[in-house]
Structure formats: structure tokens, C-alpha cells
Design an enzyme around this catalytic site. Structure first.
Site, PDB file in Angstrom:
ATOM      1  N   GLU A 182      15.928 -18.524  -9.036  1.00 32.97           N
ATOM      2  CA  GLU A 182      15.421 -17.100  -9.179  1.00 32.97           C
ATOM      3  C   GLU A 182      14.909 -16.983 -10.668  1.00 32.97           C
ATOM      4  OE1 GLU A 182      14.818 -14.507  -8.033  1.00 32.97           O
ATOM      5  OE2 GLU A 182      15.235 -12.861  -9.506  1.00 32.97           O
ATOM      6  N   HIS A 196      15.651 -37.530  -9.885  1.00 32.70           N
ATOM      7  CA  HIS A 196      15.163 -38.234  -8.594  1.00 32.70           C
ATOM      8  C   HIS A 196      13.657 -37.744  -8.667  1.00 32.70           C
ATOM      9  CE1 HIS A 196      19.023 -39.410  -7.238  1.00 32.70           C
ATOM     10  NE2 HIS A 196      19.647 -38.338  -7.345  1.00 32.70           N
ATOM     11  N   CYS A 210       0.877  -1.318   0.003  1.00 31.94           N
ATOM     12  CA  CYS A 210       0.016   0.028   0.142  1.00 31.94           C
ATOM     13  C   CYS A 210       0.959   1.230   0.084  1.00 31.94           C
ATOM     14  CB  CYS A 210      -0.828   0.058   1.295  1.00 31.94           C
ATOM     15  SG  CYS A 210      -1.933  -1.470   1.285  1.00 31.94           S
ATOM     16  N   GLU A 258       6.443 -14.398 -12.008  1.00 31.30           N
ATOM     17  CA  GLU A 258       5.885 -13.122 -11.649  1.00 31.30           C
ATOM     18  C   GLU A 258       5.520 -12.168 -12.757  1.00 31.30           C
ATOM     19  OE1 GLU A 258       8.065 -10.687  -8.912  1.00 31.30           O
ATOM     20  OE2 GLU A 258       9.888 -11.119  -9.787  1.00 31.30           O
ATOM     21  N   LYS A 303      11.376 -15.054 -11.485  1.00 36.86           N
ATOM     22  CA  LYS A 303      11.349 -13.928 -12.559  1.00 36.86           C
ATOM     23  C   LYS A 303      10.207 -14.341 -13.424  1.00 36.86           C
ATOM     24  CE  LYS A 303      12.781 -10.696 -10.857  1.00 36.86           C
ATOM     25  NZ  LYS A 303      13.078 -11.263  -9.925  1.00 36.86           N
ATOM     26  N   TRP A 324      -3.003  -2.485  -1.543  1.00 39.60           N
ATOM     27  CA  TRP A 324      -2.785  -4.087  -1.929  1.00 39.60           C
ATOM     28  C   TRP A 324      -3.632  -4.539  -0.812  1.00 39.60           C
ATOM     29  CZ3 TRP A 324      -0.792  -8.277   0.686  1.00 39.60           C
ATOM     30  CH2 TRP A 324      -0.512  -9.347  -0.236  1.00 39.60           C
ATOM     31  N   ARG A 348       3.569  -0.142  -5.109  1.00 41.48           N
ATOM     32  CA  ARG A 348       3.434  -0.773  -3.933  1.00 41.48           C
ATOM     33  C   ARG A 348       1.967  -1.542  -3.553  1.00 41.48           C
ATOM     34  NH1 ARG A 348       6.928   1.174   0.003  1.00 41.48           N
ATOM     35  NH2 ARG A 348       5.636   0.616   1.607  1.00 41.48           N
ATOM     36  N   ASN A 356      -1.263   1.853   6.128  1.00 39.20           N
ATOM     37  CA  ASN A 356      -0.498   0.959   5.424  1.00 39.20           C
ATOM     38  C   ASN A 356      -0.115  -0.086   6.728  1.00 39.20           C
ATOM     39  OD1 ASN A 356       1.532  -0.903   4.170  1.00 39.20           O
ATOM     40  ND2 ASN A 356       2.937   0.691   4.102  1.00 39.20           N
ATOM     41  N   GLY A 357      -0.824  -1.579   6.778  1.00 40.45           N
ATOM     42  CA  GLY A 357      -0.190  -2.288   7.688  1.00 40.45           C
ATOM     43  C   GLY A 357      -1.601  -3.114   7.780  1.00 40.45           C
ATOM     44  N   LYS A 407       5.588  -4.354  -4.575  1.00 41.33           N
ATOM     45  CA  LYS A 407       6.897  -4.403  -4.358  1.00 41.33           C
ATOM     46  C   LYS A 407       7.709  -4.407  -2.908  1.00 41.33           C
ATOM     47  CE  LYS A 407      10.923  -3.082  -6.233  1.00 41.33           C
ATOM     48  NZ  LYS A 407      11.501  -4.217  -6.886  1.00 41.33           N
TER      49      LYS A 407
END
Ligand code: F6R
Length: 587
Positions: free
Chosen positions: A465, A488, A2, A472, A469, A74, A28, A100-101, A582
Site C-alpha cells: 500500500e 531472492h 467521469c 500515485e 500511495k 476521464w 472522478r 459515464n461508462g 477516484k
């Protein structure tokens, strides 16, 4: 998560400023947005679902106010609806809040102020009603203090009381920064949101409240006592937070790796040596971070083993609680974070501090909570990273960890030389022909629904990684594996034409991974090789320079580009992937 933006000052286009600030904070969270202002003693409020950057903002034309605030969301509590968007206001439309929180005891407070007053499903709305409840008998500031004493959880809030000529800001656990201009103040979750107006900031720390009007006064929330604050000058340039000639921030930030790796290794020798000494002396050194930063830490574990002959323990910050009981005063926790605000990382740091252990942070955002609350902190100097997917921050973090590993080995200058050569190799690699080639590779696999990536040793975390990438940014299902693990189990996933990316550095394990790649090929996989050497088994080859032990840095660059082009070619906005934000300030 947010974004919060507030303005108060001499300009009369406060709403425009807030809207522009929110656009900069959209990374955000971008489910919904809203703004509020005091229009001659009456509340003006507008909230919409969707991205502010795509909204029709003509309703704001010509509205003149000198104080306004807004929020880009968000969602945590309550779905993505217009009513759940912030700002939230009290039953009498006098108290207006952006937050925000997460307020953990919101059910209890709802009972206290009266459930019938609520119109949204959010936890935030309780803050507005609770302040309004106390405001009936108290001045504005005292009412805010009384309310926040009752809140459990994390918050950064900005509050407006219609009819009062000032804003109140407070924080516990979520970021909030005050930008100080000439005759004006900005409140924002992040510095780049107001960087074009001022480079002077005051950081709100946990348990601090600021009354922001013609001037600003800080109060300690717990003691009620005034606090003196230092003005800090930020040396970032406003342009560095713009897209410039690029279509997306993600591509711009990938390209910036031409310079950002060099900036990362431009660290003070004495500081690096002091940190190397602290790591050597520690008994129990833990590396921790989340997501991409976590994969960087995992690569650091390999760098430390290969370069410094030193064992460190890696754990994702979200999994770190399982290690808390190993922490002792002699332990050292090394955390890596771009934003410097990630909740799971802050929790790991709290645990370390409670046990008397020291914390070293490697961060990008100067003045972030993680940077300010660790015992040692190194800045990676990557500059603002706006795309949700982390790119330039990751290679800079890798460079700093590698530099420390060399310092532990007693070869700091050699480490700097290797990394400077790597930076120069990245510069050469990022040419238009290379970009076109990677785009063609993306074109050839864009219609597949699955992709697998294999790596070994220091490039195994890079395979993980790569999966993050690609997932997302392109929403393609991607998974990374340690090459030797394929047989395996995972090899059962391979059928004719399945794209498989094999990262093969010029190191002592290369023959093993070539064999593993052949095993994939024998099952029909389409092999995309990344590495300095072309092997027969490759169907397509993305050539990268041979930089020895620094190979994860050069391998990561085409992986980022491939993910970027896959995202674009599959019709998505790579800067704002769905469901993500983010800065992950919730657990
Ligand atoms: C992925 C990505 C995330 C972050 C993670 C940690 O591209 O960006 O996985 O790496 O959320 O964030 P920071 O580094 O801000 O702690």
C-alpha cells in the site's frame, strides 16, 4: 469515472450551479470538461481541455437559464481533446448527452446512424445521434428508450432535447443520483456534488429512467412500466466535503483519521455478530477489492488468521474471475470498496450471486451500487473522501475487518477496546511535530527516483500500500516487498543511498525483518524505519505507538503523510494525480 451534473428548477443560474457541481466531481476525472444549456430554444455549449477548477469561467457571467448539464471527463475512448469532451450532440444540435461508462457496440451503432455524422472519436457520441434518429418519429422519452435498448455496455446518461423543458436520466452499471430540493432537481454521479442544496435523494437503479422536469417520473427501461421511488435522507454534512483550513483534501482526510477510526467501529453489535456467524458458516470465504481496498483485504486475510484462526482467500477483484469456479451457494464473498462503484468488484459480486453465494460489502459511500446490491452491508462512516488517493477509508476498512475477526473469535468487545485505543493513539500521533518530522523525511528523499518498502506478516500488505500511495501522489517509482523475499531477487536493486522504508511492528516476526533491514543497509541503503521501537539499523525513525495486532492502522498513517509530502515537495497536486480518477467504473 467521469462526473455528471445536471440541474433543473426554480433558480435561473443553472449554469453556475452545474459548474460548481462539476468542480466537486472533478476527482472522478479531470482531463476535460463541458456544459450545455437550452438558451431560448438554441443550444449553448462550452467545452474545454483541462481542469474546470483552473478554467476562466467569465464567459458564463450573466447567462440566465433554469436547466443545464455538464460533465468532467476521464478519457476512455478518444484522446483528451476539446471535441472529445462531453456534452456530445446530434447532427441537428437538438439532442445533447453527457455519459459515464462505455458503450461496447458503438462501431455498430455508428454504421447504423451514418458515420459521416460523427465529429468526435468517443463512444458517447453514438448515443446523441441514435436518440436524434428515433426522435424524428417519436416523442423524446420514447426516443431515449428506443435508443438505450440498442446500447450494449455500461452507462449513466443525462439527455437534453433543445426545446423540451425537462431532462432525461438513465442508468445501467454506472452511478447516477437524483437530488430532490424544493421546486428543483439535481442529477449527479455522487451525492456531495449537490449536498449543500439538498440532503434528500432518490437512487436510480440499473435499468431505470427518470424524466425530470417540474416533477419526476421513473420508468423501468426493460418493462416500460412506471416505478415508485423512495426518498432517502442522507445525514452527511455539506462542510465535510470541503477542504476547510487544509491546503489539500488528502491532508485533511489523513488528519480526519483522528475520528474516522472511532466512527468505523461504532457498528451495531447484533449486525457484526450476524456477519461473524455468516463467515463462520460459510464454506469458502473470499475477500476482494481493488487497489488500496485490495491491500486492506489482504491485511484482513492476516487479521483473520492471527485473530480469528480462520482461513480466507484473498484475490484482487480484477483477478477474481480465476476463482469463479470455486464459488458455491455456501461461499461468502466479502468485498471492500470506498466508492461502492468499482466495476471489477461489481463483476465479482455478479459472479458470486450467479452461483447462489452471499455477498458482504464494506463500503463508505452510502447508497452506492455495491452497498445496495449486497446481502449484508457495513458502512465504514468515514464521510466523503475527495482526494483521489484513499487514506481515511483504508484505516476505517481495516478497523471494520479487525472488529469482525474479533467477533469471530468471540471477543467483539475486546476488539472494540483494542481499536478504540488505536484510534486514540492515532489522535495523539497526528500532532504538528509529527507532521513536521515526516515532512523532513520526505524532504531528505524527494530527489530520488526509486524507493522500496518492506514489511512482514500483517504489515506486508502495508508495504504494498505504501508503494501505491507514493507512486500515485509523487510519481516516484516505489515498490513494496515481503521483507523475506528481498534476498531472492529485489536486493539487486539497492545501491548507495537508495531510500528503503522498513515497517517493523512489535510482533513475533520483528527480529526477522530487522535482519532483512540490515541486509539492505549492508548494500548501502538509506533506512527509514517505521515502528514503535528504534533499531540501530535505522538512519531515520518515524515513531508510531505500539498497538499490538492493530499495527497496520498506525503504520499506514505516516506512510500516507510521507506520500503526501513527497507529492507536494515534488511539485504535484496530491488531490488530482495524473491519469487517475477516484471511482473506477470501467473494467
Ligand atoms: C489508491 C486508491 C485506489 C482505490 C481503488 C478501489 O489510493 O484510492 O487504488 O483504492 O480504485 O476503489 P474503491 O475503494 O472505491 O473500490
Amino acid at each position: 469515472m467521469c462526473g455528471i451534473f445536471g440541474y433543473i428548477g426554480k433558480r435561473d443560474n443553472a449554469l453556475d450551479l452545474v459548474i460548481e457541481g462539476l468542480k466537486k466531481l472533478e476527482y472522478r476525472g479531470y482531463d476535460s470538461w463541458g456544459v450545455a444549456a437550452d438558451m431560448n430554444g438554441k443550444l449553448f455549449i462550452e467545452k474545454q481541455v483541462g481542469k474546470i477548477s483552473e478554467a476562466d469561467l467569465s464567459i458564463f457571467m450573466g447567462k440566465k437559464v433554469q436547466m443545464a448539464m455538464g460533465h468532467t471527463r476521464w478519457a476512455t475512448h478518444g484522446g483528451v481533446t476539446q471535441v472529445n469532451a462531453h456534452p456530445h450532440f446530434s447532427w441537428d444540435k437538438k439532442i445533447v448527452v453527457v455519459h459515464n461508462g462505455i458503450i461496447e457496440n458503438y462501431e455498430e451503432i455508428k454504421e447504423f446512424v451514418g458515420k459521416e455524422k460523427f465529429i468526435s472519436q468517443t463512444d458517447t457520441e453514438v448515443i446523441a445521434h441514435l436518440i436524434a434518429f428515433y426522435r424524428q418519429t417519436m416523442p423524446f422519452k420514447e426516443a431515449v428508450l428506443a435508443a438505450i435498448h440498442k446500447l450494449k455496455g455500461r452507462y449513466a446518461i443525462v439527455v437534453m432535447n433543445v426545446g423540451e423543458p425537462y431532462l432525461i436520466a438513465a442508468r445501467r452499471g454506472s452511478p447516477l443520483i437524483l437530488g430532490v430540493g424544493k421546486g428543483e432537481y439535481f442529477l449527479a454521479s455522487d451525492i456531495p456534488a449537490f449536498l449543500e442544496y439538498t440532503q434528500n435523494v432518490m437512487y436510480l437503479d440499473d435499468n431505470e429512467l427518470a424524466v425530470v422536469g417540474q416533477d419526476v417520473e421513473f420508468t423501468n427501461i426493460e418493462t416500460g412500466k412506471p416505478i415508485e421511488k423512495r426518498l432517502v435522507n442522507i445525514d452527511w454534512k455539506a462542510e465535510s466535503a470541503d477542504k476547510g483550513e487544509f491546503e489539500h483534501f488528502m491532508l485533511k482526510e489523513i488528519m480526519e483519521q483522528k475520528d474516522s477510526i472511532l466512527r468505523a467501529i461504532n457498528q451495531d453489535d447484533d449486525e457484526i455478530l450476524e456477519i461473524a456467524e455468516a463467515i463462520k458458516k460459510s464454506r469458502g470465504c473470499f475477500f476482494s477489492g481493488c487497489g488500496t481496498a485490495g491491500k486492506v483485504c489482504m491485511t484482513g486475510e492476516y487479521f483473520f488468521s492471527m485473530i480469528a484462526n480462520r482461513h480466507v482467500n484473498f484475490a484482487s477483484a480484477s483477478e477474481f474471475p480465476i476463482y469463479h469456479h470455486f464459488l458455491r451457494p455456501e461461499s461468502l464473498l466479502v468485498v471492500v470498496s470506498q466508492s461502492g462503484e468499482t466495476a471489477d468488484v461489481l463483476e465479482a459480486m455478479d459472479a458470486a450471486k450467479k452461483k447462489g453465494a452471499k455477498v458482504l460489502s464494506i463500503v463508505n459511500v452510502a447508497g452506492s451500487t455495491i452497498a445496495r446490491t449486497s446481502d449484508y452491508s457495513l458502512k465504514i462512516n468515514a464521510g466523503p473522501e475527495k482526494a483521489v488517493a484513499s487514506t481515511k477509508a483504508a484505516t476505517s476498512q481495516l478497523a471494520v475487518l479487525m472488529l469482525i475477526a474479533y467477533a469471530i473469535r468471540g471477543e467483539l468487545q475486546e476488539g472494540r477496546r483494542v481499536l478504540a485505543e488505536t484510534a486514540s493513539a492515532v489522535n495523539d500521533m497526528l500532532n504538528p511535530r509529527f507532521l513536521t518530522y515526516v515532512k523532513d523525511v520526505a524532504e531528505s528523499i524527494k530527489s530520488h527516483e526509486n524507493a522500496y518498502i518492506i514489511g512482514k506478516a500483517e504489515n506486508y500488505p502495508m508495504a504494498l500500500e505504501a508503494a501505491i500511495k507514493i507512486q500515485e501522489v509523487s510519481y516516484m517509482h516505489a515498490e513494496g516487498f515481503a521483507a523475506g523475499e528481498l534476498k531472492h531477487g529485489p536486493i539487486a536493486l539497492i545501491s548507495k543511498g537508495t531510500p528503503c522504508i522498513s515497517i517493523i511492528a512489535n510482533d513475533e516476526v520483528k527480529q526477522d525483518i530487522v535482519s532483512n533491514t540490515m541486509e539492505l543497509k549492508a548494500r548501502g541503503a538509506l533506512i527509514i524505519g517505521i515502528g514503535p521501537e528504534r533499531f540501530k539499523v535505522f538512519d531515520q525513525w518515524i515513531k508510531v505507538p505500539d498497538v499490538g495486532v492493530a499495527s497496520p492502522l498506525v503504520n499506514l498513517v505516516p506512510i500516507q503523510l510521507l506520500a503526501y509530502y513527497l507529492g507536494v515537495l515534488r511539485g504535484h497536486n496530491p488531490d488530482m494525480p495524473r491519469n487517475l480518477a477516484k471511482s473506477v467504473t470501467v473494467k
